[in-house]
Motif scaffolding. Sequence first.
Motif, short mmCIF file in Angstrom:
data_model
loop_
_atom_site.label_atom_id
_atom_site.label_comp_id
_atom_site.label_asym_id
_atom_site.label_seq_id
_atom_site.Cartn_x
_atom_site.Cartn_y
_atom_site.Cartn_z
N LEU A 6 -11.66 36.79 -16.93
CA LEU A 6 -10.59 37.79 -16.99
C LEU A 6 -9.37 37.27 -17.73
CD1 LEU A 6 -9.79 40.65 -15.60
CD2 LEU A 6 -8.55 39.21 -13.98
N THR A 7 -9.10 35.97 -17.60
CA THR A 7 -7.80 35.41 -17.98
C THR A 7 -7.81 34.47 -19.19
OG1 THR A 7 -7.21 35.52 -15.63
CG2 THR A 7 -5.75 34.25 -17.06
N LEU A 8 -8.82 33.61 -19.28
CA LEU A 8 -8.83 32.59 -20.33
C LEU A 8 -9.12 33.18 -21.70
CD1 LEU A 8 -10.78 29.69 -18.56
CD2 LEU A 8 -8.32 30.16 -18.55
N THR A 9 -8.69 32.48 -22.71
CA THR A 9 -9.02 32.89 -24.08
C THR A 9 -10.51 32.63 -24.31
OG1 THR A 9 -8.62 30.70 -25.04
CG2 THR A 9 -6.72 32.18 -24.85
N PRO A 10 -11.12 33.32 -25.29
CA PRO A 10 -12.54 33.07 -25.58
C PRO A 10 -12.83 31.60 -25.86
CG PRO A 10 -11.83 35.07 -26.65
CD PRO A 10 -10.58 34.44 -26.08
N GLN A 11 -11.90 30.92 -26.53
CA GLN A 11 -12.09 29.51 -26.85
C GLN A 11 -12.08 28.65 -25.58
OE1 GLN A 11 -9.83 31.53 -28.30
NE2 GLN A 11 -10.87 31.81 -30.30
N SER B 299 -15.99 36.75 -22.21
CA SER B 299 -14.75 37.28 -21.64
C SER B 299 -14.91 38.77 -21.37
CB SER B 299 -13.59 37.08 -22.63
OG SER B 299 -13.39 35.73 -22.92
N PHE B 300 -14.13 39.27 -20.43
CA PHE B 300 -14.10 40.71 -20.21
C PHE B 300 -13.29 41.36 -21.33
CE2 PHE B 300 -14.49 39.36 -15.60
CZ PHE B 300 -15.85 39.62 -15.55
N PRO B 301 -13.50 42.64 -21.59
CA PRO B 301 -12.77 43.33 -22.65
C PRO B 301 -11.26 43.23 -22.45
CG PRO B 301 -14.60 44.67 -21.89
CD PRO B 301 -14.49 43.52 -20.94
N ARG B 302 -10.54 43.23 -23.56
CA ARG B 302 -9.08 43.19 -23.49
C ARG B 302 -8.57 44.42 -22.74
NH1 ARG B 302 -6.17 41.99 -29.07
NH2 ARG B 302 -4.44 41.93 -27.58
N GLY B 303 -7.57 44.22 -21.95
CA GLY B 303 -6.98 45.33 -21.20
C GLY B 303 -7.45 45.42 -19.77
N VAL B 304 -8.57 44.78 -19.43
CA VAL B 304 -9.11 44.86 -18.07
C VAL B 304 -8.12 44.24 -17.08
CG1 VAL B 304 -10.94 44.05 -16.52
CG2 VAL B 304 -11.51 44.94 -18.79
N ARG B 305 -7.57 43.09 -17.45
CA ARG B 305 -6.60 42.43 -16.57
C ARG B 305 -5.32 43.24 -16.47
NH1 ARG B 305 -2.74 38.07 -17.91
NH2 ARG B 305 -2.06 37.11 -15.95
#
Length: 220
Positions: A42-47, A57-63
């Motif tokens: 939910l939180t970390l960058t893909p890297q 990662s979950f889609p942007r905006g979910v958090r």
Amino acid sequence: MSDVVTPETSEKEELLTESEKKALVGLKRDEAAALRRWWQRLTLTPQELKALTPQPSFPRGVRAVLRRCDSADAAMLTQGFRELWAMLPEATKKTEYQEEQLQVWSCIALISAELRKEEKGVSLAKRLGQQKDSTGKPLMSELRFQQLLSCRTPEEFIQRLRRALALANKQDISVVLLASVIALWWREHRGRLSAKPTQRLGFVLANDYFAATSRYTHRD
């Protein structure tokens, strides 16, 4: 919803520290492991995530959607919560307390989404008891800490938890220990007080908070 991959599959890290395993009063270890992986996705960058797990990662905006929720009921309707619920052990979801579990875990999802950076092994109360700069005072005053301990409704609890995280700059707290406190509060809110005083919310929080404050204050 994204594909569910269990925490045990092709992982590159130990999800729980030994100190966390011992301190998980409100959660089971498999629940805590699932929560940490969910929070990372939910939180970390893909890297950052790639260094820990092959899970995406979950889609942007979910958090962001979770953080805008003002209640556990609202959080329950979000994709973020659905992703977490799907990752939890089946035994957690299929229980006689399923309605309560839905409330507990939606609250956990809502509050965990506020946390920007983790520090494994550091409880919420320990962080709140840490010294603020060089003031000789804790991040959260004793008065506000006592107010956190005395919350009577889910709404008040969520509000005070969010304020507590803001005081801690929303970082350097273990997400699994934070969730353990939330689960323990809900258990006691439902009237199921542990027979062991050391496993009750008041003791768990106060023990860590005052242990932290004692490092830089001297009481008569």
